[in-house]
Design a protein around this motif. Structure first.
Motif, PDB file in Angstrom:
ATOM      1  N   LYS A 132      -3.825   7.030 -22.046  1.00 49.85           N
ATOM      2  CA  LYS A 132      -2.396   6.772 -22.218  1.00 49.85           C
ATOM      3  C   LYS A 132      -1.776   6.283 -20.907  1.00 49.85           C
ATOM      4  CE  LYS A 132      -1.598  10.057 -25.913  1.00 49.85           C
ATOM      5  NZ  LYS A 132      -0.906  11.272 -26.328  1.00 49.85           N
ATOM      6  N   PRO A 133      -0.857   5.338 -20.996  1.00 44.73           N
ATOM      7  CA  PRO A 133      -0.183   4.870 -19.769  1.00 44.73           C
ATOM      8  C   PRO A 133       0.790   5.916 -19.243  1.00 44.73           C
ATOM      9  CG  PRO A 133       0.730   3.773 -21.678  1.00 44.73           C
ATOM     10  CD  PRO A 133      -0.422   4.605 -22.172  1.00 44.73           C
ATOM     11  N   TRP A 186      -3.995   0.637 -13.980  1.00 40.97           N
ATOM     12  CA  TRP A 186      -5.195   0.630 -14.804  1.00 40.97           C
ATOM     13  C   TRP A 186      -6.355   0.074 -13.991  1.00 40.97           C
ATOM     14  CZ3 TRP A 186      -5.450   3.287 -19.052  1.00 40.97           C
ATOM     15  CH2 TRP A 186      -4.298   3.520 -19.799  1.00 40.97           C
ATOM     16  N   VAL A 187      -7.525   0.655 -14.163  1.00 40.31           N
ATOM     17  CA  VAL A 187      -8.742   0.179 -13.513  1.00 40.31           C
ATOM     18  C   VAL A 187      -9.696  -0.275 -14.607  1.00 40.31           C
ATOM     19  CG1 VAL A 187     -10.705   0.807 -12.062  1.00 40.31           C
ATOM     20  CG2 VAL A 187      -8.453   1.770 -11.588  1.00 40.31           C
ATOM     21  N   ASP A 188     -10.147  -1.517 -14.499  1.00 41.44           N
ATOM     22  CA  ASP A 188     -11.065  -2.063 -15.491  1.00 41.44           C
ATOM     23  C   ASP A 188     -12.450  -1.445 -15.333  1.00 41.44           C
ATOM     24  OD1 ASP A 188      -9.193  -3.772 -16.661  1.00 41.44           O
ATOM     25  OD2 ASP A 188      -9.475  -5.255 -15.080  1.00 41.44           O
ATOM     26  N   LYS A 201     -14.923   2.042 -20.106  1.00 44.11           N
ATOM     27  CA  LYS A 201     -13.634   1.579 -20.607  1.00 44.11           C
ATOM     28  C   LYS A 201     -12.604   1.620 -19.493  1.00 44.11           C
ATOM     29  CE  LYS A 201     -12.487   6.156 -22.336  1.00 44.11           C
ATOM     30  NZ  LYS A 201     -12.032   6.928 -23.474  1.00 44.11           N
ATOM     31  N   ARG A 202     -11.513   0.991 -19.732  1.00 46.18           N
ATOM     32  CA  ARG A 202     -10.405   0.980 -18.780  1.00 46.18           C
ATOM     33  C   ARG A 202      -9.802   2.372 -18.706  1.00 46.18           C
ATOM     34  NH1 ARG A 202      -4.610  -1.976 -19.634  1.00 46.18           N
ATOM     35  NH2 ARG A 202      -4.402  -0.376 -21.206  1.00 46.18           N
ATOM     36  N   VAL A 203      -9.527   2.825 -17.475  1.00 48.10           N
ATOM     37  CA  VAL A 203      -8.909   4.135 -17.292  1.00 48.10           C
ATOM     38  C   VAL A 203      -7.718   4.007 -16.357  1.00 48.10           C
ATOM     39  CG1 VAL A 203     -11.006   5.474 -17.695  1.00 48.10           C
ATOM     40  CG2 VAL A 203     -10.453   4.739 -15.397  1.00 48.10           C
ATOM     41  N   GLY A 204      -6.806   4.927 -16.497  1.00 46.74           N
ATOM     42  CA  GLY A 204      -5.650   4.958 -15.625  1.00 46.74           C
ATOM     43  C   GLY A 204      -5.921   5.808 -14.398  1.00 46.74           C
TER      44      GLY A 204
END
Length: 143
Positions: free
Chosen positions: A88-89, A102-104, A123-126
């Motif tokens: 979640k953002p 966000w980090v790809d 996966k992308r994570v915050g």
């Protein structure tokens, strides 16, 4: 039928299901508070050479022992302490000292060794970055 686990890793945790979870957490909290009183007496009476580190104060000894016991609850009962969903953002306006970005995921060609595990989702994570403001890029100086 057992209730579905919130996380897959909890399948191997015997204390991650109710009512054992509540019983275990209450027992662990109660005995830890009793142990704090014991540690205070023990480390106050015993010479410093019997402490985990002779340089540690009584307060430090109690804090370390307390933290070790409480975090065992996370390991055995799956209790999480103020965690957030990494998918979640986050609203940057609510953050005081950090910013959210966000980090790809790691590119496939860089995934080798233990990182090349098919069970690990990429996966992308915050993440939270300090300081909040981006550093100013230095002006280019010809020399």
């Amino acid at each position: 039928m057992l209730p579905k686990k919130r996380y897959a890793y909890q399948a191997d945790m015997p204390y991650a299901r109710e009512p054992l979870k509540t019983i275990y957490v209450c027992q662990r909290m109660f005995t830890t508070l009793v142990m704090v009183a014991w540690w205070a007496v023990y480390y106050s009476v015993m010479p410093r050479k019997y402490r985990p580190r002779p340089s540690w104060s009584v307060k430090c000894c109690i804090s370390v022992n307390f933290t070790r016991r409480i975090y065992k609850v996370t390991e055995l009962a799956g209790v999480t302490w103020g965690t957030r969903d990494p998918d979640k953002p986050c609203d940057n306006r609510k953050l005081k000292w950090t910013r959210f970005e966000w980090v790809d995921p790691l590119p496939e060609e860089l995934r080798t060794g233990v990182l090349a595990d098919p069970q690990v989702p990429f996966k992308r994570v915050g993440c939270f970055i300090w300081p909040k403001e981006r550093p100013k890029s230095p002006a280019h100086v010809d020399g």
